[in-house]
Write a protein that holds these residues in place. Structure first.
Motif, mmCIF file in Angstrom:
data_model
loop_
_atom_site.group_PDB
_atom_site.id
_atom_site.type_symbol
_atom_site.label_atom_id
_atom_site.label_comp_id
_atom_site.label_asym_id
_atom_site.label_seq_id
_atom_site.Cartn_x
_atom_site.Cartn_y
_atom_site.Cartn_z
ATOM 1 N N GLN A 100 37.308 -20.037 8.602
ATOM 2 C CA GLN A 100 36.449 -19.774 7.892
ATOM 3 C C GLN A 100 35.831 -18.052 8.527
ATOM 4 O O GLN A 100 34.145 -17.855 8.552
ATOM 5 C CB GLN A 100 35.506 -20.568 7.986
ATOM 6 N N LEU A 102 35.111 -13.997 7.367
ATOM 7 C CA LEU A 102 34.263 -13.829 5.888
ATOM 8 C C LEU A 102 35.506 -12.575 5.337
ATOM 9 O O LEU A 102 36.148 -11.706 6.077
ATOM 10 C CB LEU A 102 33.122 -12.601 5.976
ATOM 11 N N PHE A 113 28.886 -8.215 11.790
ATOM 12 C CA PHE A 113 28.180 -9.267 11.269
ATOM 13 C C PHE A 113 26.605 -10.744 11.767
ATOM 14 O O PHE A 113 25.826 -10.041 11.776
ATOM 15 C CB PHE A 113 28.879 -9.894 9.698
ATOM 16 N N HIS A 148 43.226 -11.242 6.358
ATOM 17 C CA HIS A 148 44.386 -11.710 5.806
ATOM 18 C C HIS A 148 45.434 -10.722 6.403
ATOM 19 O O HIS A 148 47.112 -11.136 5.477
ATOM 20 C CB HIS A 148 43.786 -11.966 4.156
ATOM 21 N N GLN A 149 45.151 -9.634 6.876
ATOM 22 C CA GLN A 149 45.916 -8.967 7.607
ATOM 23 C C GLN A 149 47.193 -9.340 8.792
ATOM 24 O O GLN A 149 47.361 -8.421 9.406
ATOM 25 C CB GLN A 149 46.289 -7.687 7.771
ATOM 26 N N ALA B 2 50.167 -4.004 3.644
ATOM 27 C CA ALA B 2 48.621 -4.127 4.068
ATOM 28 C C ALA B 2 47.579 -3.693 2.973
ATOM 29 O O ALA B 2 46.605 -4.031 2.884
ATOM 30 C CB ALA B 2 48.761 -3.854 5.596
ATOM 31 N N GLY B 3 47.324 -2.197 3.016
ATOM 32 C CA GLY B 3 46.934 -1.544 2.419
ATOM 33 C C GLY B 3 46.850 -1.661 0.713
ATOM 34 O O GLY B 3 45.451 -1.643 0.535
ATOM 35 N N GLU B 5 47.323 -4.540 -0.373
ATOM 36 C CA GLU B 5 46.428 -5.332 -1.141
ATOM 37 C C GLU B 5 45.141 -5.980 -0.340
ATOM 38 O O GLU B 5 43.817 -6.209 -1.087
ATOM 39 C CB GLU B 5 47.157 -7.030 0.459
ATOM 40 N N ASP B 6 44.751 -5.003 0.269
ATOM 41 C CA ASP B 6 43.438 -4.361 0.506
ATOM 42 C C ASP B 6 42.654 -4.184 -0.609
ATOM 43 O O ASP B 6 41.164 -4.909 -1.235
ATOM 44 C CB ASP B 6 43.427 -3.005 1.569
ATOM 45 N N LEU B 13 37.280 -7.460 -5.752
ATOM 46 C CA LEU B 13 35.350 -7.696 -6.441
ATOM 47 C C LEU B 13 35.208 -6.750 -6.731
ATOM 48 O O LEU B 13 33.834 -7.391 -7.134
ATOM 49 C CB LEU B 13 35.081 -7.687 -4.475
ATOM 50 N N LYS B 193 31.513 -17.251 -3.788
ATOM 51 C CA LYS B 193 30.520 -17.140 -2.233
ATOM 52 C C LYS B 193 30.025 -18.318 -1.222
ATOM 53 O O LYS B 193 29.419 -18.096 -0.344
ATOM 54 C CB LYS B 193 29.866 -16.035 -2.518
ATOM 55 N N LEU B 196 31.376 -18.575 1.932
ATOM 56 C CA LEU B 196 30.568 -17.250 2.969
ATOM 57 C C LEU B 196 29.617 -17.983 3.331
ATOM 58 O O LEU B 196 29.374 -17.557 4.066
ATOM 59 C CB LEU B 196 31.294 -16.473 1.435
ATOM 60 N N ARG B 198 28.510 -20.669 3.519
ATOM 61 C CA ARG B 198 28.455 -22.032 4.682
ATOM 62 C C ARG B 198 29.076 -20.820 6.119
ATOM 63 O O ARG B 198 27.829 -21.154 7.027
ATOM 64 C CB ARG B 198 29.790 -22.579 4.348
ATOM 65 N N THR B 199 30.196 -20.901 6.013
ATOM 66 C CA THR B 199 30.757 -19.422 7.680
ATOM 67 C C THR B 199 29.269 -18.888 7.988
ATOM 68 O O THR B 199 29.359 -18.714 8.892
ATOM 69 C CB THR B 199 31.324 -18.573 7.000
ATOM 70 N N MET B 200 28.284 -18.398 7.019
ATOM 71 C CA MET B 200 27.189 -17.843 7.540
ATOM 72 C C MET B 200 25.806 -18.400 8.374
ATOM 73 O O MET B 200 25.522 -18.266 9.209
ATOM 74 C CB MET B 200 26.452 -16.736 6.324
ATOM 75 N N PHE B 209 17.982 -14.205 5.723
ATOM 76 C CA PHE B 209 19.243 -13.047 5.960
ATOM 77 C C PHE B 209 19.913 -13.152 5.274
ATOM 78 O O PHE B 209 21.334 -12.216 4.830
ATOM 79 C CB PHE B 209 19.779 -13.381 8.013
#
Lengths: 244, 293
Positions: A100, A102, A113, A148-149, B2-3, B5-6, B13, B193, B196, B198-200, B209
């Motif tokens: 979990q 972000l 964060f 993800h990396q 990786a770059g 994918e990033d 987004l 989201k 997200l 939930r995680t927060m 917040f």
């Protein structure tokens, strides 16, 4: 704050007495009596569906406490108000099987964060704390990576770093090695064990019995709707436990 | 690797953010377009009403001073937009010009009476009000006759009333559709989201917040959507006026500015309210329900 009590013994971080745990109005566990002190490392074991996760959810106020009493880090869960729940969770570090994190931000940003969300303001102190926790979990230099990396083990280390950010009194880990290979799992358990030696209580829900022999500790067992406290490490007995 | 994918994750987004803005823009554009139609219809309706003919024929022996007094008395009334004194000579000249026949020479005298052409404000131009005025004017010694097309006034008002009702109904319907579409677009964006959020919550973030960046984003999306919609509306107006130059007659800058402010407010309010409600839903929902709500 009404939900904060000072009645808990100074060294006790979790105190549950005669509590029942419900999930969607279904009784999962009843008559739960558990006390965990600071610095203790405790396993929570049991088959899938026996209520391990539900008990943990009750401890971080994701499930309401309907019957009985429970106090976690000085918060009374039977009277806790919604607005106090974030502050309870800041005293608890939570580690999940599915991480979990972000996913839309880097490791550094994940940790920053949490700091911002929990009231950190001083950027210098934030950077300092960030480096400290990354160092503690062995991820120095990985801060710029996106979740993800990272490998599964690295992601779980980020989660542990996140749990450590606010220097919590207790870490609740729900199947922290469930998605990891045996070697990585051992690394994570070693890390949690090391953290417990710094004075934090650790409660780990798991059914990975192979770890018990390597890291023997006090064990709580969920079975038939109740929790049995062994008060001592389960070693040989565990091999006889049914594993899903 | 990786770059790449990033970059891909960031592009996804941005695409999601842009598609929300595009959704908000299109709905606000439709709303603004209907607003323009409503405004033009209102101006057209007023134009038609204000040009309904109302002629006060005067007695032949009326003195100029009496005519001027009557004209002043009419001009002083709030509902009278304008009056024009048409003398016998002017009336004859106009008629000769229109018909091409010099009837004055033929008859040896000018049979046309002098008159006052009255134009009313749109609100007054209805059968009942005109009837009352007609009765009042006929009591005046200088007035010989009052002429206007009663059936035309009734027909114009009745038809404009029906058209206004249809446009109003359509506007309400589109407003509901606009709210529903923007709400749905934003809810989908927040839904994506939910974990997200939930995680927060689980890391100890307070509801305010967690809510703040979503609300800010909703506000910005509403503003950007409204601005783009207004630019599109201005272009639409420009091209419409280029094709139909008569539309310029109906142009009212103050009303257009009010419409643009309305579109902006709708964008901001709907986006803000939708975001607030959608985030609140996921702040209150139980973890289990996140998987099938």
């Amino acid at each position: 704050m009404d939900s904060i009590t000072q009645q808990m013994p100074e060294n006790t971080i979790i105190e549950i007495s005669n509590a029942s745990v419900y999930q969607n109005e279904i009784l999962i566990l009843s008559n739960v009596n558990v006390q965990i002190d600071k610095g203790e490392f405790v396993y929570l074991i049991g088959k899938t569906g026996t209520g391990k996760s539900s008990l943990l959810k009750m401890l971080y106020a994701d499930l309401p406490l309907v019957d009985g009493q429970a106090r976690v880090a000085d918060y009374d869960l039977s009277t806790i108000r919604n607005k106090d729940i974030p502050f309870l969770r800041r005293k608890i570090g939570i580690v999940f099987q599915d991480f979990q994190l972000l996913i839309d931000r880097s490791v550094d940003d994940n940790l920053l964060f949490v700091m911002r969300a929990t009231g950190w303001k001083d950027k210098e102190k934030m950077q300092q704390r960030l480096q400290e926790v990354l160092d503690k979990v062995g991820l120095v230099g990985k801060g710029i990576k996106m979740p993800h990396q990272l490998s599964g083990g690295e992601q779980q280390r980020v989660v542990i770093a996140r749990a450590l950010i606010n220097d919590p009194d207790i870490i609740l880990a729900d199947e922290p090695t469930g998605n990891l290979d045996p070697e990585t799992s051992e690394g994570i358990m070693q890390l949690l064990f090391d953290i417990s030696k710094t004075g934090r209580a650790i409660l780990v829900a798991t059914h990975d019995y192979s770890l018990f022999e390597k890291y023997p500790s006090r064990t709580l067992k969920c079975e038939d709707g109740s929790v049995t406290d062994t008060q001592q490490p389960i070693l040989k007995e565990t091999t006889a436990l049914p594993i899903d | 690797m990786a770059g790449r994918e990033d970059k891909y994750a960031k592009r996804r987004l941005k695409t999601s953010y842009l598609s929300t803005i595009v959704g908000v823009t299109l709905v606000l554009y439709m709303l603004g377009l209907l607003g323009l139609i409503v405004l033009h219809a209102k101006k057209l309706s007023d134009y038609v009403k204000e040009n309904i003919g109302f002629t006060v024929f005067l007695n032949d022996d009326v003195k100029d001073v009496d005519v001027i007094q009557l004209q002043k008395s009419l001009d002083a009334r709030q509902y009278v937009k304008s009056t024009e004194y048409i003398t016998k000579e002017k009336a004859a000249a106009t008629y000769i010009k229109e018909s091409g026949e010099d009837f004055v020479t033929f008859l040896g005298y000018n049979p046309l009476p002098s008159s006052l052409e009255v134009r009313f404000g749109a609100d007054f131009a209805n059968s009942d009000s005109l009837k009352i005025l007609e009765t009042e004017l006929l009591k005046n010694k200088s007035v010989k006759e009052v002429s206007y097309q009663k059936s035309l006034v009734s027909a114009v008002n009745e038809n404009l009333r029906k058209i206004s009702l249809i446009i109003l109904g359509f506007s309400c319907l589109l407003l509901i559709i606009a709210i529903a579409l923007i709400n749905n677009t934003i809810r989908l964006s927040v839904y994506s989201k939910r974990f997200l959020i939930r995680t927060m919550q689980l890391i100890g973030a307070t509801e305010n917040f967690i809510r703040r960046p979503f609300i800010l984003k909703g506000f910005v999306q509403g503003i950007i959507g409204a601005m783009v919609a207004i630019i599109l509306l201005v272009f639409t107006l420009y091209f419409a006026q280029k094709e139909v130059p008569e539309l310029r007659e109906l142009q009212d800058a103050a009303l257009f500015i009010k419409l643009f402010v309305f579109v902006t407010l709708m964008g901001v309010i709907i986006s803000w309210a939708s975001t607030y409600l959608a985030v609140r839903k996921y702040l209150r929902i139980k973890t289990d329900y996140l998987y099938y709500h």
